[in-house]
Design a protein around this motif. Structure first.
Motif, PDB file in Angstrom:
ATOM      1  N   LEU A   1     -15.695   7.169 -17.879  1.00  0.00           N
ATOM      2  CA  LEU A   1     -16.926   6.933 -18.637  1.00  0.00           C
ATOM      3  C   LEU A   1     -17.199   5.439 -18.764  1.00  0.00           C
ATOM      4  N   TRP A   2     -16.192   4.671 -19.182  1.00  0.00           N
ATOM      5  CA  TRP A   2     -16.366   3.222 -19.284  1.00  0.00           C
ATOM      6  C   TRP A   2     -16.547   2.591 -17.912  1.00  0.00           C
ATOM      7  N   TRP A   3     -15.768   3.049 -16.932  1.00  0.00           N
ATOM      8  CA  TRP A   3     -15.831   2.447 -15.603  1.00  0.00           C
ATOM      9  C   TRP A   3     -17.242   2.540 -15.040  1.00  0.00           C
ATOM     10  N   TRP A   4     -17.906   3.663 -15.274  1.00  0.00           N
ATOM     11  CA  TRP A   4     -19.248   3.844 -14.730  1.00  0.00           C
ATOM     12  C   TRP A   4     -20.274   2.978 -15.461  1.00  0.00           C
ATOM     13  N   THR A   5     -20.215   2.968 -16.780  1.00  0.00           N
ATOM     14  CA  THR A   5     -21.276   2.303 -17.551  1.00  0.00           C
ATOM     15  C   THR A   5     -20.980   0.840 -17.839  1.00  0.00           C
ATOM     16  N   ARG A   6     -19.688   0.469 -17.938  1.00  0.00           N
ATOM     17  CA  ARG A   6     -19.258  -0.861 -18.403  1.00  0.00           C
ATOM     18  C   ARG A   6     -19.924  -1.195 -19.737  1.00  0.00           C
ATOM     19  N   ASP A   7     -20.160  -0.184 -20.533  1.00  0.00           N
ATOM     20  CA  ASP A   7     -20.838  -0.343 -21.814  1.00  0.00           C
ATOM     21  C   ASP A   7     -19.818  -0.667 -22.902  1.00  0.00           C
ATOM     22  N   PRO A   8     -20.090  -1.628 -23.790  1.00  0.00           N
ATOM     23  CA  PRO A   8     -19.128  -1.968 -24.841  1.00  0.00           C
ATOM     24  C   PRO A   8     -18.757  -0.780 -25.729  1.00  0.00           C
TER      25      PRO A   8
ATOM     26  N   GLY B   1     -10.356  -8.133 -12.514  1.00  0.00           N
ATOM     27  CA  GLY B   1     -11.177  -8.023 -13.709  1.00  0.00           C
ATOM     28  C   GLY B   1     -12.459  -7.267 -13.455  1.00  0.00           C
ATOM     29  N   LEU B   2     -12.861  -6.427 -14.414  1.00  0.00           N
ATOM     30  CA  LEU B   2     -14.141  -5.722 -14.412  1.00  0.00           C
ATOM     31  C   LEU B   2     -14.755  -5.924 -15.784  1.00  0.00           C
ATOM     32  N   ASP B   3     -15.912  -6.547 -15.827  1.00  0.00           N
ATOM     33  CA  ASP B   3     -16.531  -6.815 -17.123  1.00  0.00           C
ATOM     34  C   ASP B   3     -18.037  -6.902 -16.937  1.00  0.00           C
ATOM     35  N   GLY B   4     -18.743  -5.861 -17.363  1.00  0.00           N
ATOM     36  CA  GLY B   4     -20.185  -5.869 -17.228  1.00  0.00           C
ATOM     37  C   GLY B   4     -20.590  -5.970 -15.769  1.00  0.00           C
ATOM     38  N   ASP B   5     -21.323  -7.049 -15.438  1.00  0.00           N
ATOM     39  CA  ASP B   5     -21.793  -7.220 -14.065  1.00  0.00           C
ATOM     40  C   ASP B   5     -20.888  -8.125 -13.244  1.00  0.00           C
ATOM     41  N   ARG B   6     -19.658  -8.381 -13.716  1.00  0.00           N
ATOM     42  CA  ARG B   6     -18.750  -9.299 -13.031  1.00  0.00           C
ATOM     43  C   ARG B   6     -17.524  -8.542 -12.523  1.00  0.00           C
ATOM     44  N   ILE B   7     -17.180  -8.826 -11.275  1.00  0.00           N
ATOM     45  CA  ILE B   7     -15.973  -8.281 -10.662  1.00  0.00           C
ATOM     46  C   ILE B   7     -15.144  -9.449 -10.149  1.00  0.00           C
ATOM     47  N   GLU B   8     -13.929  -9.570 -10.656  1.00  0.00           N
ATOM     48  CA  GLU B   8     -13.014 -10.633 -10.217  1.00  0.00           C
ATOM     49  C   GLU B   8     -12.049 -10.038  -9.192  1.00  0.00           C
ATOM     50  N   LEU B   9     -11.861 -10.733  -8.079  1.00  0.00           N
ATOM     51  CA  LEU B   9     -10.934 -10.213  -7.083  1.00  0.00           C
ATOM     52  C   LEU B   9     -10.311 -11.337  -6.269  1.00  0.00           C
ATOM     53  N   GLU B  10      -9.184 -11.013  -5.661  1.00  0.00           N
ATOM     54  CA  GLU B  10      -8.474 -11.933  -4.774  1.00  0.00           C
ATOM     55  C   GLU B  10      -8.252 -11.261  -3.428  1.00  0.00           C
ATOM     56  N   LEU B  11      -8.294 -12.052  -2.379  1.00  0.00           N
ATOM     57  CA  LEU B  11      -7.980 -11.601  -1.029  1.00  0.00           C
ATOM     58  C   LEU B  11      -6.929 -12.532  -0.443  1.00  0.00           C
ATOM     59  N   VAL B  12      -5.956 -11.967   0.238  1.00  0.00           N
ATOM     60  CA  VAL B  12      -4.885 -12.755   0.845  1.00  0.00           C
ATOM     61  C   VAL B  12      -4.715 -12.321   2.290  1.00  0.00           C
ATOM     62  N   ASN B  13      -4.720 -13.277   3.206  1.00  0.00           N
ATOM     63  CA  ASN B  13      -4.402 -13.023   4.610  1.00  0.00           C
ATOM     64  C   ASN B  13      -2.948 -13.413   4.847  1.00  0.00           C
ATOM     65  N   LEU B  14      -2.097 -12.416   5.039  1.00  0.00           N
ATOM     66  CA  LEU B  14      -0.672 -12.665   5.213  1.00  0.00           C
ATOM     67  C   LEU B  14      -0.310 -13.064   6.641  1.00  0.00           C
TER      68      LEU B  14
ATOM     69  N   ASP C   1     -18.611   2.373 -24.824  1.00  0.00           N
ATOM     70  CA  ASP C   1     -17.676   3.202 -24.063  1.00  0.00           C
ATOM     71  C   ASP C   1     -16.318   2.516 -23.937  1.00  0.00           C
ATOM     72  N   ARG C   2     -16.331   1.189 -23.893  1.00  0.00           N
ATOM     73  CA  ARG C   2     -15.060   0.450 -23.866  1.00  0.00           C
ATOM     74  C   ARG C   2     -14.320   0.618 -25.186  1.00  0.00           C
ATOM     75  N   ALA C   3     -15.056   0.634 -26.289  1.00  0.00           N
ATOM     76  CA  ALA C   3     -14.417   0.832 -27.595  1.00  0.00           C
ATOM     77  C   ALA C   3     -13.820   2.230 -27.697  1.00  0.00           C
ATOM     78  N   ARG C   4     -14.522   3.212 -27.151  1.00  0.00           N
ATOM     79  CA  ARG C   4     -13.998   4.590 -27.153  1.00  0.00           C
ATOM     80  C   ARG C   4     -12.722   4.660 -26.315  1.00  0.00           C
ATOM     81  N   LEU C   5     -12.737   3.998 -25.178  1.00  0.00           N
ATOM     82  CA  LEU C   5     -11.552   3.958 -24.336  1.00  0.00           C
ATOM     83  C   LEU C   5     -10.402   3.244 -25.032  1.00  0.00           C
TER      84      LEU C   5
END
Length: 646
Positions: free
Chosen positions: A395-402, A536-549, A404-408
């Motif tokens: 529910l929170w993952w889909w909406t990213r609504d505060p 990180g997932l927060d509202g309209d922001r997605i934080e990610l890392e990529l590594v080429n080994l 729904d985050r509080a319910r989670l």
């Protein structure tokens, strides 16, 4: 379109999570081949599965492969996609020969189990949308419900006509195996009486009387009519077809059918009722009661089955309409049971799904925690167990609504404090590690990726050990054996790589917060040697890392913020090293330790390409926005859609 500049940084150390992630890919590649060779015939069917004498069984033969397409979409080999299709077709022939399928589809069964069997199909559709055979199947299967000519859906009353439906339309009752319901079915005792209010049957022990057992069987057959909430999972068939062709009738059917249940819930104080008679009235077969329907609030699983299907229906309605309002059904459900919650230990509390809960909790099963009622019957709420974390998480993952985050957060805070947040368990749904993953996203459990990947590697090893030592007797093998030993593990990979909870097991579509494509090989998933981590997932922001080994080969990764194109990239912030002048499209690094900088680029496109030189990493923040086009099954896009990174 000009290139999008993505800063990268040369590795000064190799992240342990990246090494473990690629090791897990390698081990799964070995393990699925061993499974396929050991347990399947050359034509793809499961060896030793035998015949069938009831309506049950379709889901059990598809489930051992349910997440193989997901592994391919993450970056697994081309071979696993081909083998997965081969097994789908082989099992489909096997089940057709056994009389279980008509036109490659389930003759008719409840949607709790139909949803399980279709996960494999949905995964294949999403993994390779260009396969026209599966696209055509998606259309045919959806029309079984969206086209009234097939008889499953009653457009006048807006109901699915029976708990058991499928290729042969609505089926009468529950099948011949349910003519009596006896106390001898000891494995069903934890779930109690299938129907309450039958004269002379007050407890399970009353079913010892053959006359009572026959009376219960007759009542179950008679009352297995009309609509029930688990049928909401049928909306995934229509949504899957819509993702191919945008069929307006499919989208309209999803919204109309889900809205019918929303209207019934509104008349029941917001809480979803669990039965609708063939004439369209709630409680019409149950003396006006809103509870007591098949696979409903009273029997057998309550919140587990009703909640899962309701959430699936709500997500599908939101997907095709852009309106999240249908998710209120799940919100009300969760709020209701959590308000009725108690604090107690699972080990000391009778609970119908206690075995699975004990396995997931391990030693923490003795610790008091928030337990909520799963079922409602003549004496009110009962059958207390842990909050099913997939519901508030999705529910929170889909909406990213505060809200729904509080319910989670409330659900997570109800879990017992533990010294072992990443527990070494795995069940057939391949879920249950939501809480530590969420803690990682919140910055509270930094070692989750390493711990979780180590755990997942251990699960592959255990299943390989079983395969190497278990001698199967076709006469006695349990129908669930193959799904239990399936060595493809994707929960942790899905969390870390795509930022997504494990797929909703009773028929959810394979959504993702981030999807990838090997831009050089032009196929889904990460390129070889590349590891990804959503931090990180927060509202309209997605934080990610990529590594080429790889120390010798550059890799190009196309990054898309959503699997079906619901979102697009508005801007991307990259953090890395470069010289002051940024010479052309190449990155020039300082001879000594570089100075980290951030670069922001406005993008306004479906995706970006990240160019990773050998032994480099990239740290990105995707700023997302709703896409302007409709969601769709995403095929490989033309290479020129957006420029490569500098």
């Amino acid at each position: 379109m000009p290139a999008t500049r993505i800063l990268t940084t040369p590795l000064r150390e190799v992240p342990a999570w990246a090494v473990l992630e690629r090791r897990l890919f390698d081990e799964i590649e070995i393990a699925w081949r061993a499974f396929s060779d050991r347990y399947c015939e050359p034509d793809g069917r499961i060896r030793g599965a035998g015949g069938f004498d009831s309506r049950d069984g379709v889901d059990d033969l598809y489930e051992p492969f349910f997440n193989w397409p997901a592994f391919y979409a993450l970056g697994g080999s081309d071979d696993i996609l081909g083998r997965a299709k081969h097994h789908w077709e082989g099992v489909t022939r096997q089940l057709t020969e056994s009389g279980m399928l008509t036109g490659e589809y389930e003759n008719g069964y409840d949607w709790f189990h139909q949803g399980e069997s279709l996960l494999f199909f949905y995964g294949l559709c999403a993994a390779d949308p260009a396969d026209q055979a599966f696209a055509e199947r998606a259309r045919r299967f959806a029309e079984l419900y969206t086209d009234p000519a097939h008889g499953n859906w009653d457009p006048e009353r807006n109901i699915i006509r029976a708990p058991h439906t499928g290729a042969r339309g609505p089926l009468s009752g529950l099948g011949p195996e349910w003519q009596a319901y006896t106390a001898a079915q000891r494995e069903m005792r934890p779930y109690g009486l299938p129907l309450e209010y039958l004269p002379g049957i007050e407890s399970w022990d009353d079913l010892e009387d053959p006359a009572n057992a026959e009376a219960m069987g007759r009542a179950m057959q008679r009352l297995a009519a009309g609509d029930v909430p688990v049928n909401l999972a049928a909306t995934s068939l229509a949504a899957n077809r819509w993702l191919y062709d945008g069929d307006a009738a499919s989208a309209e059917w999803i919204v109309r059918y889900v809205d019918g249940w929303r209207e019934r819930a509104a008349l029941n104080g917001g809480l979803l009722p669990d039965n609708v008679a063939p004439d369209g009235t709630v409680g019409g077969l149950h003396d006006g009661r809103w509870h007591g329907g098949h696979y409903g609030w009273t029997w057998p699983h309550g919140l587990h089955s009703v909640g899962m299907s309701t959430l699936i229906g709500g997500l599908n309605a939101a997907l095709v309409s852009g309106d999240d309002g249908a998710l209120d059904l799940t919100r009300t459900m969760l709020d209701t049971v959590m308000e009725q919650g108690v604090v107690a230990s699972v080990a000391e509390t009778p609970f119908s799904l206690r075995g699975g809960a004990m396995a997931r909790l391990g030693t923490d099963a003795d610790t008091p925690m928030l337990l909520v009622p799963y079922r409602f019957g003549r004496h009110g709420w009962f059958d207390y167990g842990p909050v099913p974390m997939e519901l508030p998480t999705w529910l929170w993952w889909w909406t990213r609504d505060p809200a729904d985050r509080a319910r989670l957060r409330r659900a997570v805070e109800g879990l017992p404090a533990t010294d072992e947040p990443v527990k070494p368990f795995r069940d057939k749904v391949e879920a249950g590690h939501e809480a530590p993953w969420l803690a990682f996203l919140d910055g509270e459990l930094d070692d989750y990726p390493v711990s979780a990947l180590s755990m997942a590697l251990g699960q592959v090893a255990r299943r390989m050990a079983v395969m190497q030592t278990e001698l199967l007797d076709p006469a006695t093998v349990h129908l669930h054996f193959w799904q239990r030993v399936n060595p493809v593990v994707t929960e942790v990979l899905g969390q870390l790589i795509t930022g997504t909870p494990q797929v909703l097991y009773n028929g959810g579509l394979p959504f993702a917060a981030v999807a990838y494509e090997d831009a050089d090989r032009r196929r889904p998933g990460l390129p070889p040697d590349v590891a990804a981590l959503v931090t990180g997932l927060d509202g309209d922001r997605i934080e990610l890392e990529l590594v080429n080994l790889s120390s010798t080969s550059a890799r190009r990764v196309r990054v898309r913020p959503s699997r079906f194109g619901q979102q697009q990239v508005a801007a991307v912030v990259s953090r890395g090293e470069r010289d002051a002048d940024w010479p052309g499209r190449s990155t020039a690094y300082l001879a000594t330790a570089g100075s980290p900088v951030a670069h922001t680029a406005d993008v306004d496109a479906e995706d970006v390409i990240v160019e990773l030189p050998p032994s480099h990493r990239a740290a990105l923040t995707l700023i997302t926005a709703p896409a302007t086009g409709r969601p769709r099954h995403a095929g490989v896009v033309a290479d020129a859609s957006i420029g490569a990174a500098g």
